[in-house]
Enzyme design. Sequence first.
Site, PDB file in Angstrom:
ATOM      1  N   ARG A  71     -51.737  13.196  81.406  1.00 12.80           N
ATOM      2  CA  ARG A  71     -51.856  12.853  82.822  1.00 12.80           C
ATOM      3  C   ARG A  71     -50.443  12.700  83.366  1.00 12.80           C
ATOM      4  O   ARG A  71     -49.716  11.781  82.977  1.00 12.80           O
ATOM      5  CB  ARG A  71     -52.644  11.545  82.957  1.00 12.80           C
ATOM      6  CG  ARG A  71     -53.125  11.242  84.359  1.00 12.80           C
ATOM      7  CD  ARG A  71     -53.819   9.880  84.395  1.00 12.80           C
ATOM      8  NE  ARG A  71     -52.832   8.790  84.356  1.00 12.80           N
ATOM      9  CZ  ARG A  71     -53.098   7.531  84.005  1.00 12.80           C
ATOM     10  NH1 ARG A  71     -54.320   7.214  83.603  1.00 12.80           N
ATOM     11  NH2 ARG A  71     -52.154   6.610  84.025  1.00 12.80           N
ATOM     12  N   HIS A  88     -52.770   6.748  87.314  1.00  8.36           N
ATOM     13  CA  HIS A  88     -54.225   6.930  87.323  1.00  8.36           C
ATOM     14  C   HIS A  88     -54.713   7.338  88.705  1.00  8.36           C
ATOM     15  O   HIS A  88     -55.558   8.216  88.852  1.00  8.36           O
ATOM     16  CB  HIS A  88     -54.910   5.632  86.887  1.00  8.36           C
ATOM     17  CG  HIS A  88     -56.396   5.651  87.060  1.00  8.36           C
ATOM     18  ND1 HIS A  88     -57.240   6.360  86.222  1.00  8.36           N
ATOM     19  CD2 HIS A  88     -57.193   5.065  87.987  1.00  8.36           C
ATOM     20  CE1 HIS A  88     -58.481   6.198  86.625  1.00  8.36           C
ATOM     21  NE2 HIS A  88     -58.488   5.423  87.692  1.00  8.36           N
ATOM     22  N   TYR A 133     -47.217   0.470  82.159  1.00  6.10           N
ATOM     23  CA  TYR A 133     -47.822   0.567  80.834  1.00  6.10           C
ATOM     24  C   TYR A 133     -47.452   1.838  80.068  1.00  6.10           C
ATOM     25  O   TYR A 133     -47.891   2.021  78.942  1.00  6.10           O
ATOM     26  CB  TYR A 133     -49.353   0.447  80.924  1.00  6.10           C
ATOM     27  CG  TYR A 133     -50.009   1.457  81.864  1.00  6.10           C
ATOM     28  CD1 TYR A 133     -50.380   2.730  81.429  1.00  6.10           C
ATOM     29  CD2 TYR A 133     -50.272   1.122  83.193  1.00  6.10           C
ATOM     30  CE1 TYR A 133     -50.963   3.628  82.283  1.00  6.10           C
ATOM     31  CE2 TYR A 133     -50.863   2.024  84.064  1.00  6.10           C
ATOM     32  CZ  TYR A 133     -51.209   3.283  83.605  1.00  6.10           C
ATOM     33  OH  TYR A 133     -51.800   4.182  84.467  1.00  6.10           O
TER      34      TYR A 133
END
Length: 334
Positions: A248, A252, A261
């Site tokens: 990715r 998100h 993170y």
Amino acid sequence: MTENKHTALGLSDEVVLDMYRTMLLARRIDERMWLLNRAGKIPFVISCQGQEAAQIGAAFALNNKKDYIAPYYRDMGVVLHFGMTAKELMLSAFAKAEDPNSGGRQMPGHFGQKKNRIITGSSPVTTQVPHAVGVALAGKMQKEDFVTFVSLGEGSSNQGDFHEGANFAGVHKLPVIIMVENNRYAISVPLSKQVACENVSDRAIGYGMPGVTVDGNDPLEVYKVMKEAADRARNGEGPSLIETICYRLTAHSSDDDHRQYRTEEDLEEGRANDPIVRFAAYLKDLGVLTSEIEEKMQEEIMAEVDEATDYAENAPYAEPEQALQYVYGNHEEV
């Protein structure tokens, strides 16, 4: 010398160029949506960047004239191949009345379009798996010749809907393909804290179906395993579970900060494996993608994205009273 993998798969130069163009179109639409979001013009983006190869490899292995798809929210590449347009995706991003997915009611990424057999998705993750399995059951009962395809993230594969849908599909040998796009993070939760097994595809044996893990950054590898799964399904041999390993490349969503993170090394690894860069290099090495073709393709795509943006930004919003449309039955229509 680069090995010609696409000819061995029965794909012409024209088809792989179309695959590349669709990947690039999805990327450029997505990039434009991020700019619009940061400019305060659209409220939300849930990105496909980094997962285009898995999506396009899968979609091109299906029949986009008769198969049914139940995509998850990142699957812009899949819905583009099945007939959704850049203009329609932008109408959804701007939540305008002409949005074909929901008339501006749903967040972007909640795809649904009856004419192109795109099964409507919902906000709770993985509800699309039982839906796709149900459509496959209906097709089998009615002796229809179609396959259903459903996709989801690896985090969603831990939900009950996934297990129930996959188990039902296996028991009844339904013509459904379940594809997990494993991008290593369920929002901020890393894969190591999501599943105890090495691969999500290892679960397939429990459902009585074949499972395979494949490089999701290579559309041809994904095409190969998807085509095999589709042929099995059409031959009455039942469902398959495919796991595509992806990166990715963004947060998100536009409401997330993945720097909280993810390490810079992690992000660098993702950028180094960008599927669009890799596929372009493959096509150039074989002389399929020339500088002239690429330049023209880029110009056409940007013109398409610009036109879609302008149209959607200036399109009307729905009237307030339309919020009740399709909610309550009209007694005159009963």
